[in-house]
Each structure stands twice: as C-alpha cells, then as structure tokens.
Scaffold this motif. Structure first.
Motif, PDB file in Angstrom:
ATOM      1  N   HIS A 120       0.865  -1.186   0.000  1.00  0.00           N
ATOM      2  CA  HIS A 120       0.000   0.000   0.000  1.00  0.00           C
ATOM      3  C   HIS A 120       0.899   1.232   0.000  1.00  0.00           C
ATOM      4  CE1 HIS A 120      -2.927   2.962   1.414  1.00  0.00           C
ATOM      5  NE2 HIS A 120      -2.105   3.259   2.403  1.00  0.00           N
ATOM      6  N   TYR A 121       0.656   2.153  -0.936  1.00  0.00           N
ATOM      7  CA  TYR A 121       1.478   3.358  -1.017  1.00  0.00           C
ATOM      8  C   TYR A 121       0.568   4.540  -1.343  1.00  0.00           C
ATOM      9  CZ  TYR A 121       5.153   6.562  -2.507  1.00  0.00           C
ATOM     10  OH  TYR A 121       5.964   7.650  -2.638  1.00  0.00           O
ATOM     11  N   ALA A 122       0.545   5.553  -0.495  1.00  0.00           N
ATOM     12  CA  ALA A 122      -0.407   6.669  -0.674  1.00  0.00           C
ATOM     13  C   ALA A 122       0.261   8.014  -0.393  1.00  0.00           C
ATOM     14  CB  ALA A 122      -1.623   6.466   0.235  1.00  0.00           C
ATOM     15  N   PRO A 123       1.025   8.526  -1.358  1.00  0.00           N
ATOM     16  CA  PRO A 123       1.696   9.815  -1.170  1.00  0.00           C
ATOM     17  C   PRO A 123       0.739  10.988  -1.447  1.00  0.00           C
ATOM     18  CG  PRO A 123       2.205   8.945  -3.344  1.00  0.00           C
ATOM     19  CD  PRO A 123       1.337   7.910  -2.672  1.00  0.00           C
ATOM     20  N   TYR A 124       1.065  12.153  -0.904  1.00  0.00           N
ATOM     21  CA  TYR A 124       0.313  13.365  -1.211  1.00  0.00           C
ATOM     22  C   TYR A 124       1.015  14.104  -2.340  1.00  0.00           C
ATOM     23  CZ  TYR A 124      -2.136  17.807  -0.765  1.00  0.00           C
ATOM     24  OH  TYR A 124      -2.873  18.937  -1.021  1.00  0.00           O
ATOM     25  N   ASN A 125       0.305  14.335  -3.428  1.00  0.00           N
ATOM     26  CA  ASN A 125       0.824  15.101  -4.562  1.00  0.00           C
ATOM     27  C   ASN A 125       0.400  16.562  -4.340  1.00  0.00           C
ATOM     28  OD1 ASN A 125       1.113  16.436  -6.999  1.00  0.00           O
ATOM     29  ND2 ASN A 125       0.585  14.639  -8.240  1.00  0.00           N
ATOM     30  N   ALA A 126       1.321  17.359  -3.794  1.00  0.00           N
ATOM     31  CA  ALA A 126       0.963  18.716  -3.375  1.00  0.00           C
ATOM     32  C   ALA A 126       0.588  19.589  -4.572  1.00  0.00           C
ATOM     33  CB  ALA A 126       2.112  19.345  -2.584  1.00  0.00           C
ATOM     34  N   ALA A 127       1.259  19.394  -5.705  1.00  0.00           N
ATOM     35  CA  ALA A 127       0.974  20.223  -6.879  1.00  0.00           C
ATOM     36  C   ALA A 127      -0.444  19.980  -7.388  1.00  0.00           C
ATOM     37  CB  ALA A 127       1.993  19.933  -7.980  1.00  0.00           C
ATOM     38  N   ALA A 128      -0.920  18.743  -7.267  1.00  0.00           N
ATOM     39  CA  ALA A 128      -2.265  18.408  -7.752  1.00  0.00           C
ATOM     40  C   ALA A 128      -3.296  18.419  -6.624  1.00  0.00           C
ATOM     41  CB  ALA A 128      -2.240  17.046  -8.443  1.00  0.00           C
ATOM     42  N   HIS A 129      -2.894  18.774  -5.412  1.00  0.00           N
ATOM     43  CA  HIS A 129      -3.794  18.815  -4.246  1.00  0.00           C
ATOM     44  C   HIS A 129      -4.505  17.497  -4.025  1.00  0.00           C
ATOM     45  CE1 HIS A 129      -3.298  23.164  -4.469  1.00  0.00           C
ATOM     46  NE2 HIS A 129      -3.653  23.109  -5.735  1.00  0.00           N
ATOM     47  N   ARG A 130      -3.778  16.390  -4.137  1.00  0.00           N
ATOM     48  CA  ARG A 130      -4.479  15.128  -3.936  1.00  0.00           C
ATOM     49  C   ARG A 130      -3.589  14.037  -3.351  1.00  0.00           C
ATOM     50  NH1 ARG A 130      -4.673  14.483 -10.241  1.00  0.00           N
ATOM     51  NH2 ARG A 130      -2.715  13.403 -10.562  1.00  0.00           N
ATOM     52  N   ILE A 131      -4.236  13.185  -2.552  1.00  0.00           N
ATOM     53  CA  ILE A 131      -3.627  11.920  -2.158  1.00  0.00           C
ATOM     54  C   ILE A 131      -3.784  10.979  -3.348  1.00  0.00           C
ATOM     55  CG2 ILE A 131      -3.986   9.857  -0.724  1.00  0.00           C
ATOM     56  CD1 ILE A 131      -2.776  11.928   1.010  1.00  0.00           C
ATOM     57  N   GLU A 132      -2.738  10.259  -3.684  1.00  0.00           N
ATOM     58  CA  GLU A 132      -2.815   9.253  -4.746  1.00  0.00           C
ATOM     59  C   GLU A 132      -2.538   7.899  -4.112  1.00  0.00           C
ATOM     60  OE1 GLU A 132       0.091  10.518  -7.593  1.00  0.00           O
ATOM     61  OE2 GLU A 132      -1.053  12.320  -8.126  1.00  0.00           O
ATOM     62  N   MET A 133      -3.404   6.965  -4.373  1.00  0.00           N
ATOM     63  CA  MET A 133      -3.220   5.673  -3.727  1.00  0.00           C
ATOM     64  C   MET A 133      -2.870   4.594  -4.753  1.00  0.00           C
ATOM     65  SD  MET A 133      -5.292   4.399  -0.529  1.00  0.00           S
ATOM     66  CE  MET A 133      -6.754   3.977  -1.360  1.00  0.00           C
ATOM     67  N   TYR A 134      -1.902   3.785  -4.366  1.00  0.00           N
ATOM     68  CA  TYR A 134      -1.413   2.730  -5.259  1.00  0.00           C
ATOM     69  C   TYR A 134      -1.258   1.413  -4.511  1.00  0.00           C
ATOM     70  CZ  TYR A 134       0.125   6.784  -7.999  1.00  0.00           C
ATOM     71  OH  TYR A 134       0.167   7.968  -8.689  1.00  0.00           O
ATOM     72  N   LEU A 135      -1.269   0.320  -5.281  1.00  0.00           N
ATOM     73  CA  LEU A 135      -0.729  -0.953  -4.832  1.00  0.00           C
ATOM     74  C   LEU A 135       0.530  -1.150  -5.667  1.00  0.00           C
ATOM     75  CD1 LEU A 135      -4.086  -2.902  -4.741  1.00  0.00           C
ATOM     76  CD2 LEU A 135      -2.597  -2.523  -2.758  1.00  0.00           C
ATOM     77  N   VAL A 136       1.673  -1.283  -5.003  1.00  0.00           N
ATOM     78  CA  VAL A 136       2.939  -1.380  -5.730  1.00  0.00           C
ATOM     79  C   VAL A 136       3.443  -2.821  -5.668  1.00  0.00           C
ATOM     80  CG1 VAL A 136       5.324  -0.551  -5.844  1.00  0.00           C
ATOM     81  CG2 VAL A 136       3.496   1.027  -5.197  1.00  0.00           C
TER      82      VAL A 136
END
Ligand code: TRP
Length: 320
Positions: free
Chosen positions: A239-255
C-alpha cells in the motif's frame, strides 16, 4: 417486514459495468489501475467503517461534529417534509443526525453500491424511525440514474458526505455534481469536502499506523481472488499513498514488490518489480476552490460550515 421499509431495489442503468470487465481493462492499460468503487463490497465497507474510526482519519469525526453543531440550521435550509437522497450511504451514521433534527422528514432514499451492507444497515434505521418512508436503492451513483418520485409533493435534498466528491478527478466531479443537480430536481445538496492542509497530516490520514488503510486497499485483490478466481498474492503488493501537493491530492497505489504474474479470467498479467497499480485519488479543495467548482456545475453555493482548524468543510448548494 417493517412497514416503512421498501424492498431494496436495484437501479438499472444502461451503462451497467462490472468488476470483471473493469478490472480487465484497467490492468491492460500501460499505467495499470483499478476503479475505486470496487473497494466497497461487504468486507470493504466494514474496513472503511474502521478507517473512519482511526485516530489519524480526522475527516469523519470532524464532519460528524460539524453536522451535530449545525443540524438545526442545516435542516431548516432543507425545509419541511423533505426527501433526503444520500449518494453512497455507507453506515448511515451521519444521516441520523439530520433525521433527528429535521422537521417532519418525509422520506430517506439511501443509494449504495454495496447491496448486502445497505440492507443490513437500513433495517436498523427502519426500527428507529418508524414514521419515515425508507427507499434503499442499490446502484452506482456515478452512472446516470432516475429516482422515481414519491406520491405527493416532496422537495428533495441531496446528502453527499465523507468528501467522496474528492475521489473524482475535477472534470468528473463537475459532471457528477451536474448529474446530482438534475436528480435532485430543484432541491439543494449538502456536501462534505476535505480541505487542503498540512501535507504531513494528510499523509498520515491515508497511511495509518495500524495498517487498516493498507488492508482496505489490498481488499481489492482479495475480492478479485474470491469473486473472479484470480490468483493475486496480496502480500506481493505494498500500500502506497503519497500526497501530490501540486495536484492537491492523495494518490493511492498498490505497488508490486516483485516481478510477478497474475491469472485473471483466463488472462495473464505481468507486474514488474516496483510497478504501481493506481487505485484511488482523494482531491483536496479550499473552500473557495470548491465553491467555484459547484458554481460551474450549476449550483448556487450558499452556507458553508468549517471547524476551527479548517480541516473539513460542509457546503449547502442550492440548485439554480
Ligand atoms: N472519501 C474518502 C477519502 O477520500 C475515501 C477514503 C478514505 C479512502 N480513506 C481511504 C479510500 C483509503 C480508499 C482508501 O478520504
């Protein structure tokens, strides 16, 4: 059967899609993805309720406190004898606050994609509000849908809490707001929106220490194994969920933690070591940026309530 409880109806839509076809097409893309609405089977809905109680997940408790604090004012705006239509109803905890404060509410129409879960929670609501007409609808609120009108005059008020609007890309969010406006047929929309804030705090909300969000994310793979006879190794993904500050969003991934292949519906999918599968976005707004979007979608943004720390906001949007 309780007298005030209509049978849960499945809303038919011409565009009905399903987990198998969505998953197959999402995994065929160059940047693999799984649509986030498939999080919410019975197990996923229960895990999501656990997320809502996590110490890091400030959203639910802040929104509940706002609803409690302003219930009188909110339900006065909704008016008398209203039909509350909730999009993605979940556990039904929040609407109880409105139903308790509302003036003689006429009906409650919860719409949710998780049919078994909806039936279960509506049953206990029916017992607590015997005078209320309940119309549980099982369906996907992202698809065009027509909710039949109840006999007699009733103004509709939409309820869309939990900042679920943030789980749509801005264009799709606009389109969804427009569609809700037409479903509400002149009625207003009460909507919860998570706000832009300290990225460290945002990051913590989607990366809890107990690992519940990770389990929730991986439930997609477990669901595919159970329902579609796939052979995902849930431990082979992080589970990987970084905050993309430029796009104002949390992005969630399964890596994918290793090079691996997965069988699904007779097809073979390769995952490189470190390859991400995108599972969700959670966009954050400022009060102003959200009001602007609502206005572009054809609403008149009226009252807005926020907490002292400006963590979360609730907006009352009138149809125009
Ligand atoms: N609407 C919620 C949000 O974006 C949904 C959500 C919260 C969520 N935590 C999650 C979805 C974790 C997937 C995984 O805040």
């Amino acid at each position: 059967m309780d007298t005030n409880l209509a049978r849960a109806q499945t809303i038919a839509s011409a565009e009905q899609d399903n987990f198998a076809s969505s998953l197959l097409s999402g995994l065929r893309k160059t940047s693999k993805e799984i649509a986030c609405k498939y999080f919410y089977d019975q197990a996923g809905s229960e895990l999501f309720d656990a997320i809502c109680n996590l110490p890091e997940y400030y959203q639910t408790r802040t929104e509940m406190a706002l609803l409690n604090r302003h219930a009188e004012e909110i339900t006065a705006l909704m008016g008398e004898s209203v039909e509350i239509v909730e999009f993605g109803a979940g556990s039904l905890r929040k609407v109880r606050i409105l139903l308790d404060a509302a003036r003689n509410p006429k009906a409650y129409t919860p719409l949710d994609i998780s049919g078994d879960y909806l039936c279960h929670v509506v049953r206990s609501l029916a017992a607590d509000y015997p005078a209320l007409t309940l119309r549980p609808l099982v369906g996907d609120f992202t698809l065009p849908l027509e909710i039949p009108h109840l006999p007699g005059p009733a103004r509709r008020a939409g309820f869309f809490p939990g900042s679920t609007i943030g789980n749509f890309k801005p264009d799709a969010a606009m389109a969804l707001l427009r569609r809700m406006r037409s479903t509400l047929n002149g009625g207003g929309l009460l909507i919860g929106v998570d706000l832009v804030k300290d990225p460290v705090r945002l990051h913590a909300a989607y990366n809890d220490a107990a690992g519940v969000t990770a389990l929730f994310n991986k439930n997609l793979l477990i669901r595919a194994n159970r329902e579609l006879d796939a052979d995902f190794d849930p431990d082979g993904f992080a589970h990987y969920a970084p905050y993309n500050a430029a796009a104002h969003r949390i992005e969630m991934y399964l890596v994918s933690l290793k090079r691996q292949s997965v069988n699904l519906c007779g097809q073979h999918f390769e995952f490189a070591q470190g390859e991400p599968v995108h599972t969700e976005d959670s966009h954050k707004y400022t009060i102003e940026s959200f009001r602007e979007m609502a206005a572009r979608a054809g609403f008149n943004p009226r009252a807005v309530w926020t907490d002292q720390d400006r963590l979360f906001s609730i907006h009352w949007l009138e149809s125009r």
